[in-house]
Design a protein around this motif. Sequence first.
Motif, PDB file in Angstrom:
ATOM      1  N   ALA A 170       0.834  -1.199   0.000  1.00  0.00           N
ATOM      2  CA  ALA A 170       0.000   0.000   0.000  1.00  0.00           C
ATOM      3  C   ALA A 170       0.866   1.246   0.000  1.00  0.00           C
ATOM      4  O   ALA A 170       0.492   2.283  -0.568  1.00  0.00           O
ATOM      5  CB  ALA A 170      -0.923  -0.026   1.226  1.00  0.00           C
ATOM      6  N   HIS A 171       2.037   1.152   0.622  1.00  0.00           N
ATOM      7  CA  HIS A 171       2.997   2.260   0.639  1.00  0.00           C
ATOM      8  C   HIS A 171       3.404   2.643  -0.783  1.00  0.00           C
ATOM      9  O   HIS A 171       3.437   3.828  -1.136  1.00  0.00           O
ATOM     10  CB  HIS A 171       4.213   1.826   1.458  1.00  0.00           C
ATOM     11  CG  HIS A 171       5.310   2.832   1.538  1.00  0.00           C
ATOM     12  ND1 HIS A 171       5.145   4.082   2.096  1.00  0.00           N
ATOM     13  CD2 HIS A 171       6.610   2.781   1.135  1.00  0.00           C
ATOM     14  CE1 HIS A 171       6.283   4.741   2.036  1.00  0.00           C
ATOM     15  NE2 HIS A 171       7.186   3.982   1.452  1.00  0.00           N
ATOM     16  N   ALA A 173       1.685   1.829  -3.543  1.00  0.00           N
ATOM     17  CA  ALA A 173       0.483   2.251  -4.262  1.00  0.00           C
ATOM     18  C   ALA A 173       0.223   3.742  -4.056  1.00  0.00           C
ATOM     19  O   ALA A 173      -0.196   4.445  -4.985  1.00  0.00           O
ATOM     20  CB  ALA A 173      -0.722   1.430  -3.799  1.00  0.00           C
ATOM     21  N   LYS A 174       0.483   4.256  -2.860  1.00  0.00           N
ATOM     22  CA  LYS A 174       0.309   5.685  -2.594  1.00  0.00           C
ATOM     23  C   LYS A 174       1.280   6.516  -3.422  1.00  0.00           C
ATOM     24  O   LYS A 174       0.945   7.595  -3.918  1.00  0.00           O
ATOM     25  CB  LYS A 174       0.524   5.970  -1.102  1.00  0.00           C
ATOM     26  CG  LYS A 174      -0.589   5.456  -0.205  1.00  0.00           C
ATOM     27  CD  LYS A 174      -0.279   5.745   1.256  1.00  0.00           C
ATOM     28  CE  LYS A 174      -1.353   5.174   2.164  1.00  0.00           C
ATOM     29  NZ  LYS A 174      -1.014   5.384   3.604  1.00  0.00           N
ATOM     30  N   ARG A 175       2.505   6.027  -3.570  1.00  0.00           N
ATOM     31  CA  ARG A 175       3.496   6.771  -4.342  1.00  0.00           C
ATOM     32  C   ARG A 175       3.193   6.709  -5.834  1.00  0.00           C
ATOM     33  O   ARG A 175       3.443   7.671  -6.574  1.00  0.00           O
ATOM     34  CB  ARG A 175       4.891   6.241  -4.023  1.00  0.00           C
ATOM     35  CG  ARG A 175       5.316   6.679  -2.625  1.00  0.00           C
ATOM     36  CD  ARG A 175       6.373   5.804  -2.040  1.00  0.00           C
ATOM     37  NE  ARG A 175       7.604   5.867  -2.785  1.00  0.00           N
ATOM     38  CZ  ARG A 175       8.483   4.873  -2.846  1.00  0.00           C
ATOM     39  NH1 ARG A 175       8.214   3.731  -2.245  1.00  0.00           N
ATOM     40  NH2 ARG A 175       9.596   5.009  -3.510  1.00  0.00           N
ATOM     41  N   LYS A 177       0.207   6.649  -7.017  1.00  0.00           N
ATOM     42  CA  LYS A 177      -0.866   7.635  -7.139  1.00  0.00           C
ATOM     43  C   LYS A 177      -0.300   9.053  -7.146  1.00  0.00           C
ATOM     44  O   LYS A 177      -0.725   9.915  -7.935  1.00  0.00           O
ATOM     45  CB  LYS A 177      -1.844   7.454  -5.971  1.00  0.00           C
ATOM     46  CG  LYS A 177      -2.998   8.445  -5.952  1.00  0.00           C
ATOM     47  CD  LYS A 177      -3.993   8.156  -7.056  1.00  0.00           C
ATOM     48  CE  LYS A 177      -5.239   9.009  -6.895  1.00  0.00           C
ATOM     49  NZ  LYS A 177      -6.203   8.783  -7.998  1.00  0.00           N
ATOM     50  N   LYS A 178       0.668   9.326  -6.297  1.00  0.00           N
ATOM     51  CA  LYS A 178       1.230  10.670  -6.171  1.00  0.00           C
ATOM     52  C   LYS A 178       2.023  11.079  -7.405  1.00  0.00           C
ATOM     53  O   LYS A 178       1.847  12.177  -7.944  1.00  0.00           O
ATOM     54  CB  LYS A 178       2.123  10.759  -4.934  1.00  0.00           C
ATOM     55  CG  LYS A 178       2.763  12.131  -4.721  1.00  0.00           C
ATOM     56  CD  LYS A 178       3.555  12.174  -3.440  1.00  0.00           C
ATOM     57  CE  LYS A 178       4.213  13.533  -3.234  1.00  0.00           C
ATOM     58  NZ  LYS A 178       3.237  14.625  -3.106  1.00  0.00           N
ATOM     59  N   ARG A 181      -0.275   9.534 -10.884  1.00  0.00           N
ATOM     60  CA  ARG A 181      -1.729   9.729 -10.936  1.00  0.00           C
ATOM     61  C   ARG A 181      -2.432   8.486 -11.500  1.00  0.00           C
ATOM     62  O   ARG A 181      -3.377   8.584 -12.280  1.00  0.00           O
ATOM     63  CB  ARG A 181      -2.076  10.973 -11.772  1.00  0.00           C
ATOM     64  CG  ARG A 181      -1.498  12.270 -11.240  1.00  0.00           C
ATOM     65  CD  ARG A 181      -2.095  12.616  -9.878  1.00  0.00           C
ATOM     66  NE  ARG A 181      -1.717  13.961  -9.449  1.00  0.00           N
ATOM     67  CZ  ARG A 181      -0.768  14.224  -8.555  1.00  0.00           C
ATOM     68  NH1 ARG A 181      -0.092  13.218  -8.010  1.00  0.00           N
ATOM     69  NH2 ARG A 181      -0.492  15.457  -8.190  1.00  0.00           N
ATOM     70  N   GLU A 183      -3.974   4.453 -10.401  1.00  0.00           N
ATOM     71  CA  GLU A 183      -4.367   3.535  -9.331  1.00  0.00           C
ATOM     72  C   GLU A 183      -3.588   2.227  -9.471  1.00  0.00           C
ATOM     73  O   GLU A 183      -3.220   1.832 -10.580  1.00  0.00           O
ATOM     74  CB  GLU A 183      -5.869   3.243  -9.392  1.00  0.00           C
ATOM     75  CG  GLU A 183      -6.757   4.471  -9.224  1.00  0.00           C
ATOM     76  CD  GLU A 183      -6.667   5.080  -7.835  1.00  0.00           C
ATOM     77  OE1 GLU A 183      -6.332   4.337  -6.882  1.00  0.00           O
ATOM     78  OE2 GLU A 183      -6.931   6.287  -7.698  1.00  0.00           O
ATOM     79  N   ASP A 280      10.055  -0.281   0.565  1.00  0.00           N
ATOM     80  CA  ASP A 280       8.796  -0.333  -0.176  1.00  0.00           C
ATOM     81  C   ASP A 280       7.911  -1.456   0.351  1.00  0.00           C
ATOM     82  O   ASP A 280       6.714  -1.305   0.506  1.00  0.00           O
ATOM     83  CB  ASP A 280       9.077  -0.549  -1.658  1.00  0.00           C
ATOM     84  CG  ASP A 280      10.054   0.480  -2.189  1.00  0.00           C
ATOM     85  OD1 ASP A 280       9.816   1.679  -1.964  1.00  0.00           O
ATOM     86  OD2 ASP A 280      11.075   0.084  -2.792  1.00  0.00           O
TER      87      ASP A 280
END
Length: 378
Positions: A170-171, A173-175, A177-178, A181, A183, A280
Amino acid sequence: MELDKLKIALVHDWLTGMRGGEKVLEILCNLFPDSDVFTLLHNKGSVSPPIGIHEIFTSFIDKMPLKRNHYRNYLPLFPTAIERFNFKDYDLIISTSHAVAKGIITPPDALHISYLHTPMRYVWDMYDEYFGADKTGWLSRKIIPFFANYLRMWDVSSSNRADWFLANSAHVAKRIKKYYRREATVIHPPVDTGLYKVSRVNGDYYLIVSALVPYKKVDLAVRAFNRMNKRLLVIGNGPERKKLQKLAGPAIEFRDWQPAEELLKYYGNCRALIFPGEEDFGIVPVEAMACGKPVIAYGKGGALETVIGVEEGGGGQPTGVFFNRQTEESLMEAMEDFEKREWNPDSISEHAKKFDKKNFEKNILKFIQEKVNLHFDR
């Protein structure tokens, strides 16, 4: 559409050893035995037979001088090298990437699924760890920022080439997204927990198993253990090794990378694993826990998804202790807390089974089949 009817290619950044990314590739090679493998470079004999028996295609980086040990010097050339592969004969391409493999150019009618270990850490959140003022010479400090800017632009633009992203945590996945952009679906990487046996032996040393590169923060642990005069065994190689050996006091020892059966012994006889970097995901803590060993980890990144800290409560029996600042004092406080507690090897090992490779195989095959059906049956 059935997967065995597709022409499949697997793409990996480089093949120079068997670490976490290569263990993911190894599983994919077993799942798709007729697939071909594409990679920037391949150091012969550096990977396991399940990978090595495949047809392996390399880029021009594989022919560059000093590529065996200094391939990272060619980082600015990696985008061009990865884009030159031709996938016109393939239906499904699966890339496993922490650098540039996700940036391949695929035919319009092919499906590209990218399993991302991390966005390219060299140019994003860990740029200073690799290229900070104390890491490079005067000339490099003048030149590298221009290449880094180009690599960031390429990294973002090439992220649009993957049809679907998988993230190893999930860590990550957030990056994704950041920075991109996009998913991403989280599928934790595989750990063969069946290889590891619960140990109730507690030796006189703490253990680090790590590549010796700046962002792993092994130097932090070395300084803390120097101050505590506690025995620390460091297993691994990398460009930081000589620096770390000079820093280390008499209670700290270094070993080269170990075969799996030897590493098992080191895990089994240690008091706990020390995990000082922000990762990661981090397969090593899961391996240690599979042996019933607790983990003392920096409380950020993938470790928060694998280790149950003593502070969490209600999340199952603790499997380790977190320290919240990357300082010697914070690590030493966590060590003090750890040594006051009793630990249950059986519950720690049971927790590690959640990350067994069988779960990875089931989850990634399900994901790939769903996306293949969506892509080819439309």
